[in-house]
Design a protein around this motif. Structure first.
Motif, short mmCIF file in Angstrom:
data_model
loop_
_atom_site.label_atom_id
_atom_site.label_comp_id
_atom_site.label_asym_id
_atom_site.label_seq_id
_atom_site.Cartn_x
_atom_site.Cartn_y
_atom_site.Cartn_z
N ASN A 166 -36.19 35.53 14.09
CA ASN A 166 -37.48 35.44 13.43
C ASN A 166 -37.59 34.02 12.88
O ASN A 166 -37.03 33.69 11.83
CB ASN A 166 -37.59 36.46 12.30
CG ASN A 166 -38.81 36.23 11.42
OD1 ASN A 166 -39.79 35.62 11.85
ND2 ASN A 166 -38.75 36.71 10.19
N ALA A 167 -38.30 33.17 13.59
CA ALA A 167 -38.38 31.75 13.22
C ALA A 167 -39.31 31.51 12.04
O ALA A 167 -39.38 30.39 11.54
CB ALA A 167 -38.85 30.93 14.42
N ALA A 168 -40.04 32.55 11.60
CA ALA A 168 -40.93 32.41 10.45
C ALA A 168 -40.28 32.97 9.19
O ALA A 168 -40.95 33.53 8.33
CB ALA A 168 -42.25 33.11 10.71
N SER A 169 -38.97 32.83 9.08
CA SER A 169 -38.23 33.33 7.92
C SER A 169 -38.01 32.22 6.91
O SER A 169 -37.53 31.13 7.26
CB SER A 169 -36.88 33.91 8.37
OG SER A 169 -36.08 34.24 7.24
N LEU A 170 -38.35 32.49 5.67
CA LEU A 170 -38.16 31.51 4.61
C LEU A 170 -36.69 31.16 4.44
O LEU A 170 -36.33 30.01 4.17
CB LEU A 170 -38.72 32.06 3.29
CG LEU A 170 -38.58 31.17 2.06
CD1 LEU A 170 -39.58 30.03 2.12
CD2 LEU A 170 -38.78 31.98 0.78
N ILE A 171 -35.82 32.14 4.62
CA ILE A 171 -34.39 31.92 4.42
C ILE A 171 -33.84 30.98 5.48
O ILE A 171 -32.93 30.18 5.22
CB ILE A 171 -33.63 33.26 4.45
CG1 ILE A 171 -34.31 34.27 3.53
CG2 ILE A 171 -32.18 33.06 4.03
CD1 ILE A 171 -34.49 33.80 2.12
N LEU A 172 -34.38 31.03 6.68
CA LEU A 172 -33.91 30.14 7.74
C LEU A 172 -34.51 28.75 7.64
O LEU A 172 -34.05 27.83 8.31
CB LEU A 172 -34.25 30.74 9.11
CG LEU A 172 -33.61 32.09 9.45
CD1 LEU A 172 -33.98 32.52 10.86
CD2 LEU A 172 -32.10 32.03 9.29
N GLY A 173 -35.54 28.59 6.81
CA GLY A 173 -36.12 27.26 6.62
C GLY A 173 -37.58 27.13 6.96
O GLY A 173 -38.13 26.02 6.92
N ALA A 174 -38.26 28.22 7.31
CA ALA A 174 -39.70 28.15 7.61
C ALA A 174 -40.49 27.91 6.33
O ALA A 174 -40.10 28.35 5.24
CB ALA A 174 -40.15 29.44 8.28
N THR A 175 -41.62 27.22 6.46
CA THR A 175 -42.48 26.93 5.31
C THR A 175 -43.94 27.07 5.70
O THR A 175 -44.29 27.00 6.89
CB THR A 175 -42.25 25.50 4.79
OG1 THR A 175 -42.47 24.56 5.85
CG2 THR A 175 -40.84 25.33 4.24
#
Length: 435
Positions: A166-175
């Motif tokens: 899930n590339a829209a995850s805040l934890i992975l760095g999405a903003t």
């Protein structure tokens, strides 16, 4: 005889007049010299009095002291980052040593010096990247990322070197790119931007933590955590049963930004629908058809066309963008430091509310990346994207002090100029009177 006497008297009078003129001229020159000297003394005395009266020296000392304190704070923060980097390097070397020992124990014949050197070179390269990019969070590698659950609707790739995330995850760095999104209640003109609520990957999004906009057909722009080949998107609203709440998106389009400013857009999926189902399914998917030109997408826009109830405000609670990538964050075991961080935050939340609310670092990224939600679910439910902590308070105090000092200096300069004008006018008046 009378004539001679008259001539003598005339000469005497003329001589007296010449002598008087010479004396007057000498006195005038002396007065000008004394006036010039007196003027210099007056200006010197005036400057000295102004310096002491307005405490300008003390003010300059205070400004220097504030600058020194600010510099010390900056150096201290840099030292903290350096210590974190050193700890990360030490941890990596310990893990590397354990890997070598385990490889020797399991495959003593296969392990050789070249393999160890290769791993060491890879480790050094990673460390050098961290040093060259100080803007990236130092402990990014030591964070525990929540495992991304890939639903059945998303087909796994047959290529083992490609991962689904899930590339829209805040934890992975999405903003959220607020500058290219519609005006939101979470991004006020005065205040901190809390738009990232929509990117928190949680099973039950709270009803009061959402991205909301009053604009017609609002647009939400997301900078993805990784460049991906998008496969599908999903939307999940807060808890509901039977009827989807008013304001929830009902129809939306998904477009890819082909440039940073989103001037060139390409549709990925159109007429995606979020509706009530018989099984009250909260997360609903919208597939993205395969396109070889979509192999590297880093920014996506959601165009909300319609909401439930046709109300003015549209609120999005949780958005996910699933895609294929060759790079995926490593899922590591929870470290002792992460456990200590969660324990301290949990204790402060229940026993030191002022310390927790004003001084602790407790934004959503910290809480979720350190896996604190199990230990303190209330902390995660109430977390903010940008929280108040001792750093923000310190910066606010420095800004306030700087503004007050600037106003004080401006007031002193204004008063000094006014007094200088008045003194100059007074000196001109006295000079005219002496003439």
């Amino acid at each position: 005889m009378d004539k001679t006497s008259f001539e003598r008297d005339s000469e005497s009078a003329y001589g007296s007049e010449v002598s008087s003129n010479a004396t007057f001229k000498l006195q005038k020159d002396r007065f000008q010299i004394e006036e010039s000297t007196t003027k210099k003394e007056i200006w010197y005395e005036w400057i000295r009095n102004r310096l002491r009266h307005y405490m300008i020296l003390e003010l300059l000392f205070s400004i220097c002291l504030v600058l020194i304190l600010w510099k010390q704070y900056h150096i201290s923060s840099q030292n903290d980052k350096t210590i974190e980097l050193i700890s990360s390097i030490q941890s990596e070397f310990r893990n590397f040593k354990l890997d070598i020992e385990s490889n020797r124990a399991s495959k003593p014949t296969d392990f050789n010096e070249n393999t160890g050197n290769k791993k060491l070179e890879e480790l050094v390269e990673e460390v050098m990247k961290d040093i060259k990019n100080p803007s990236i969070e130092r402990n990014q590698k030591s964070k525990e990322y929540p495992k991304q659950v890939i639903p059945n609707e998303v087909n796994s790739s047959p290529n083992n070197s490609v991962f689904l995330i899930n590339a829209a995850s805040l934890i992975l760095g999405a903003t959220v790119d607020s500058s290219r999104s519609s005006n939101s209640d979470n991004n006020p003109f005065f205040g901190r931007d809390q738009s990232g609520y929509v990117l928190i990957d949680r099973s039950n999004p709270p009803s009061d933590k959402a991205w909301c906009s009053n604009e017609e057909n609002p647009i939400l722009t997301i900078d993805l955590a990784k460049y991906i080949r998008p496969i599908s998107v999903s939307y999940q609203h807060s808890k509901w049963s039977g009827i989807v709440p008013d304001g929830a998106p009902s129809r939306y389009d998904v477009l890819a930004c082909l440039d940073y400013y989103c001037n060139n857009l390409e549709p990925l999926a159109t007429n995606c629908e979020y509706k009530a189902t018989s099984d009250n399914k909260k997360e609903q998917f919208c597939s993205i058809p395969f396109n070889k030109n979509h192999s590297s997408i880093g920014k996506i826009q959601f165009h909300f066309r319609q909401n439930h109830g046709n109300v003015m405000k549209t609120c999005a609670h949780s958005i996910r963008v699933y895609g294929e990538t060759k790079e995926v964050p490593k899922v590591k075991e929870r470290t002792l430091k992460q456990a200590e961080t969660c324990s301290e935050l949990t204790y402060d939340y229940h026993h030191k509310s002022w310390t927790y609310n004003m001084l602790d670092y407790k934004n959503c990224t910290i809480l979720y990346s350190n896996d604190c939600c199990t230990e303190c679910p209330e902390c995660c439910d109430e977390c903010l994207i940008q929280d108040t902590n001792w750093s923000t308070i310190g910066n606010s105090c420095l800004i306030l002090i700087s503004i007050l000092l600037a106003l004080f200096v401006g007031l002193i300069i204004y008063c000094a100029v006014q007094e200088a004008i008045e003194d100059a006018n007074e000196m001109i008046r006295l000079k005219n009177e002496l003439k």
